[in-house]
Scaffold this motif. Structure first.
Motif: not given
Length: 401
Positions: A383-390
């Motif tokens: 979830d954090f990876r997706i948020a950082f990518k966005r």
């Protein structure tokens, strides 16, 4: 102008990593709605503790290690107790996160109570209040060594200058006890996840998925539509049907002509209704239609049950994979905490004499844990990876315009 030494540059880099990393985590949690979960509330509070540590404790530690302590004994006591407060708060946040994951995996029935907003706020209050009380007590009972060192022109300000009893007390409360509890909780978490995963695998292989391998369901009534129709819709009283309707399968005995005349004279409307109803029921096309409807209805019900079973199994496996990922991330964060803080805790409690460079490395390795936590969440939490990518993708689009 004096040049900054390489060790000092390293300490400044750690300080910048702590501040920048926790600022990014703070921004991502506040702006991404998918991260507004119970565990991430505790992560948010942990991020605030690490950010305050990087902003108000680490800069003075850099000054202390590079040029000594020039601010006096009172400021030294305040700084040391603030360091104990924020460092202990960071450690107790990790303990609260481990406890939250333990309840989610080991006690799923009780977990909704633990994950309620009131309980989480109370937990956050405790992990801030207890370190504050510890630091306040330490500030009250610190001896007068600081004044003596100031009078003898000693400019050292380190936690190891405290009395042995105070070091043992603060070390046990701040590190040893919560560290042991965290290790036990995470061992129980992984044992539960592994056992649950094995049990689900065994059930899926030995019994729970056999419903998919059954032979096709064959309904005998579908072979003989007329028989099926007679069982389902034939009237209870055969005498209720008129005598002049064709009944190829079950012929009816003819009635006396006098009875026919009486029935037609007494209730002609009823005779017409029965005639229409009987002719409709005994229609071969309708009999086949009803028979196929019954067959397909049964098959559709079986198909729906199978689909529901598969859906439940998939949801259970997906939930277990999610719990496994969260447990893995929490375990890695706790392992990093043990690795970073154990060397300094040993020196702090035992007062072992080591070279100054070794003490500085161990001392800052504990501080580096506050910089490691954001990196671990960014690497191991999906979830954090997706948020950082966005976050970075939106910034790149903005710069392109």
């Amino acid at each position: 102008m004096e040049q900054i030494s390489i060790p000092t540059l390293g300490l400044i880099s750690v300080n910048c990593a702590v501040v920048i990393g926790n600022l990014l985590v703070l921004y991502v949690i506040l702006t991404c709605k998918t991260l507004h979960t119970t565990t991430n509330r505790l992560v948010l509070s942990l991020t605030i503790a690490d950010l305050l540590l990087g902003m108000f404790i680490l800069p003075f530690a850099i000054i202390q290690d590079s040029a000594g302590w020039p601010f006096g004994s009172i400021a030294c006591k305040i700084w040391i107790n603030a360091d104990i407060f924020l460092s202990t708060a960071s450690i107790y946040h990790l303990l609260a996160i481990s406890f939250d994951r333990y309840m989610a995996v080991r006690q799923p029935i009780k977990y909704p109570i633990i994950s309620s907003t009131k309980v989480v706020r109370f937990m956050i209050l405790l992990v801030w209040l207890f370190p504050f009380l510890l630091a306040s007590g330490m500030f009250t009972f610190v001896n007068a060594d600081f004044e003596k060192k100031e009078q003898s022109n000693q400019t050292e300000c380190k936690p190891t200058t405290l009395d042995d009893g105070l070091r043992w007390m603060s070390g046990s409360i701040s590190f040893i006890i919560p560290g042991i509890v965290m290790i036990i909780l995470n061992i129980q978490i992984f044992r539960t996840v592994v056992e649950t995963s094995r049990s689900m695998t065994i059930k899926s292989k030995n019994g729970s998925l056999r419903v998919h391998r059954k032979q096709p369901i064959i309904i005998k009534e579908s072979i003989d539509p007329t028989l099926s129709l007679n069982k389902l819709v034939r009237p209870k009283k055969i005498d209720d049907l008129p005598h002049n309707l064709p009944q190829p399968d079950h012929p009816q005995p003819e009635k006396d002509p006098k009875d026919k005349e009486k029935e037609s004279q007494t209730d002609p409307e009823k005779s017409d209704k029965v005639l229409k109803k009987s002719s409709t029921i005994d229609s071969p096309t309708l009999r086949h239609l009803i028979s196929h409807t019954v067959v397909f209805g049964v098959l559709e019900a079986k198909k729906t049950n199978i689909i529901n079973h598969i859906t439940q199994k998939r949801m259970a496996r997906r939930s277990m994979r999610t719990e496994m990922r969260v447990a893995r991330t929490t375990g890695i964060v706790v392992a990093a905490f043990i690795f970073c803080w154990t060397p300094f805790a040993i020196l702090y409690v035992s007062d072992i004499q080591v070279p100054g460079i070794i003490f500085t490395i161990f001392f800052w390795l504990g501080y580096a844990n506050s910089a490691v936590n954001p990196l671990l969440y960014a690497i191991f939490s999906r979830d954090f990876r997706i948020a950082f990518k966005r976050l970075f993708a939106s910034k790149n689009k903005a710069t392109n315009f």
